[in-house]
Scaffold this motif. Structure first.
Motif, PDB file in Angstrom:
ATOM      1  N   GLN A   1       0.832  -1.210   0.000  1.00  0.00           N
ATOM      2  CA  GLN A   1       0.000   0.000   0.000  1.00  0.00           C
ATOM      3  C   GLN A   1       0.864   1.257   0.000  1.00  0.00           C
ATOM      4  O   GLN A   1       0.501   2.285  -0.589  1.00  0.00           O
TER       5      GLN A   1
ATOM      6  N   ARG B   1       3.624   1.511  -1.405  1.00  0.00           N
ATOM      7  CA  ARG B   1       4.379   1.517  -2.670  1.00  0.00           C
ATOM      8  C   ARG B   1       5.897   1.494  -2.411  1.00  0.00           C
ATOM      9  O   ARG B   1       6.637   2.369  -2.833  1.00  0.00           O
ATOM     10  N   LYS B   2       6.292   0.478  -1.682  1.00  0.00           N
ATOM     11  CA  LYS B   2       7.728   0.296  -1.423  1.00  0.00           C
ATOM     12  C   LYS B   2       8.152  -1.054  -2.001  1.00  0.00           C
ATOM     13  O   LYS B   2       8.343  -2.038  -1.285  1.00  0.00           O
ATOM     14  N   PRO B   3       8.277  -1.113  -3.295  1.00  0.00           N
ATOM     15  CA  PRO B   3       8.562  -2.420  -3.925  1.00  0.00           C
ATOM     16  C   PRO B   3       9.932  -2.980  -3.546  1.00  0.00           C
ATOM     17  O   PRO B   3      10.104  -4.186  -3.445  1.00  0.00           O
TER      18      PRO B   3
END
Length: 537
Positions: free
Chosen positions: A412, A414-416
């Protein structure tokens, strides 16, 4: 006035004579029933053979190859009913098969019926945990038509549980289900029925039942209980005897009438009949393997047998006194000497028979004690490790859920890169693996607390294993712990310990080379660790 007096006296005499005659007829009737029961006990095997013939008919029908699941269910249902109160283990086997069939065909009514009946069988054998699990499994979707047998089975379950546990705590739960049954049947909570009304109701029911049937045995037993509770022991004895005769005719091994009859004769100090009927009840209980009945009759049977033996001992003492007196008079009375000699020979035979009976009773008591100890130990271990299993499952579910939430949060946010790092990391797997091994070590050492010492005793003294500080078992000990549990396949062992197959082969070969016993028998000896100590204890 003087003429009327002889007439009055004559009428009183006739009335008194009639009462005496009726009493004598009643006693003759009671004696005749007792003789009939004695005959039935001596010939129980004839009725057992008839029941076996009936069972063979059902078994032959069951071997027909074209049976549908519904037809097999019906035959199994009949067989389990025939075997119940005759051979409990066989009844359980057919009951379990029926439950499997009902679940396979997806019939909810048949599943409920099979589960309720099997729960009653389990309760009688003492498998209270399995019985309760079955009853709880059908509770939610139980059709209303099954509520009556469901409540009755739960009441019976708590009767059995109270006997096996020796506790009075199940009485409250039993009352709850008895009240539920009353509400379901529309019976008032308070029983306002008088003694006369109860007696009339039971006698009317008895008049509608064919003699010699199981229902006849049940009703006459209820009449015996009724008269016994109100102090009419003569009628109680009559109906208990009728019930016991019907039970033998039906080859019913789980019966209470003959034991109630034994207690009645015991209370009236007729120890011979009490002993005879107690022996018959014990034989039936052992034959049917009805643990519930065996445990219940243990205390009463020991009292009756002890009283019977005491009476026999007193009888022996009296006879010995008579023999001494006869010996003193033998010089004058030669004929009495011959009679005394015959009595001595008879007594010798009685002593031998009593000696054999006492030895058999002692053996039976030892077997009963061993069965009770095994049941107690098994139930305790089951409760402990079922609780441990659910605790571990719950803990792992919570950990997986927390790990999922953490990954979800990273997605959620957005920390790939962090998400990929987490997925790539094996630290969680390693931690859980260590936790799994730790739990395995604790549980295994609880089951076999002397495993490490016993295992080291099989090795050469210089090659013995000592786990590192803080560890319960190391990898070598875990391999042989799994072997002790019956997992001998190296592939399965490697999978469980998450190591290579060659590692397992190397460790097993190394341990055999370090063995102080035969290399071929080393692992067989390991698989016996723990059982030796149990036998010794």
């Amino acid at each position: 006035m003087n003429l009327r007096k002889p007439i009055f006296l004559k009428r009183c005499f006739l009335l008194l004579s009639g009462m005496i005659l009726l009493t004598a007829c009643g006693r003759d009737d009671s004696a005749s029933l007792s003789e009939q029961l004695d005959y039935m006990i001596r010939n129980k095997r004839l009725f057992d053979e008839k029941k076996e013939e009936r069972i063979d008919i059902f078994r032959r029908m069951l071997h027909v190859t074209s049976l549908t699941p519904e037809q097999e269910y019906a035959l199994n249902d009949s067989l389990s009913e025939v075997f119940y109160k005759y051979r409990l283990d066989s009844a359980i086997r057919y009951g379990e098969r029926n439950l499997e069939l009902a679940r396979r065909i997806g019939d909810r009514n048949r599943s409920a019926s099979a589960a309720i009946r099997l729960a009653r069988f389990y309760s009688s054998r003492g498998a209270c945990i399995e019985a309760r699990q079955l009853l709880d499994s059908v509770r939610r979707e139980l059709p209303r038509s099954f509520l009556e047998p469901y409540y009755q089975t739960y009441i019976f379950f708590y009767d059995c549980y109270e006997v096996f546990s020796g506790s009075s705590r199940p009485a409250n739960n039993r009352k709850i289900y008895r009240d539920s049954l009353r509400r379901h049947l529309g019976i008032p909570a308070s029983n306002s029925e008088t003694r006369e009304q109860t007696e009339q109701r039971l006698l009317e029911r008895l008049g509608q039942i064919p003699p010699g049937t199981p229902e006849y045995a049940k009703t006459t037993n209820s009449l015996g209980d009724h008269y016994r509770a109100h102090g009419d022991d003569w009628l109680a004895k009559k109906y208990y005897t009728l019930s016991a005769i019907a039970d033998i005719q039906n080859a019913t091994k789980e019966n209470s009438a003959i034991l109630s009859l034994a207690k009645l004769y015991f209370d009236h100090k007729d120890y011979s009949r009490a002993y005879k009927y107690t022996q018959s009840a014990i034989e039936d209980a052992l034959c049917s393997n009805m643990q519930f009945r065996i445990v219940r009759m243990t205390e009463l049977s020991s009292i009756i047998i002890a009283s019977h033996q005491d009476k026999e001992a007193k009888t022996k003492v009296k006879l010995q006194h008579y023999l001494i007196l006869i010996s003193v008079l033998s010089v004058v009375l030669i004929l009495l000497f011959v009679y005394a000699y015959q009595q001595v020979r008879k007594l010798s035979r009685v002593r031998k028979e009593l000696s054999g009976t006492n030895a058999e009773l002692a053996r039976l008591n030892i077997e009963l004690s061993e069965i009770n100890e095994q049941l107690s130990d098994t139930n305790t271990v089951k409760v402990q490790y079922i609780a441990r299993f659910f605790d571990l499952c719950s803990m792992y579910i919570d950990k997986m859920d927390n790990y999922r939430k953490s990954l979800k949060k990273l997605a959620q946010e957005r920390k790939p890169d962090e998400l990929y790092r987490r997925l790539k990391s094996t630290s969680m797997l390693e931690d859980e693996q260590e936790e799994l091994f730790r739990n395995f070590d604790e549980i295994f050492l609880n089951l076999y607390p002397t495993f490490i010492e016993d295992f080291n005793a099989l090795l050469v003294e210089t090659e013995r294993i000592t786990p590192k500080s803080g560890d319960l078992l190391n990898k070598e000990l875990r391999i042989y712990a799994l072997i002790r549990l019956g997992i001998t396949d190296s592939i399965k062992i490697a999978s469980f310990l998450r190591c290579s197959l060659s590692t397992v082969y190397n460790y097993r070969t190394k341990m055999r080379n370090r063995a102080a016993v035969s290399r071929e028998d080393f692992e067989k000896t390991v698989m016996k660790i723990g059982s030796i100590h149990r036998n010794d204890s």
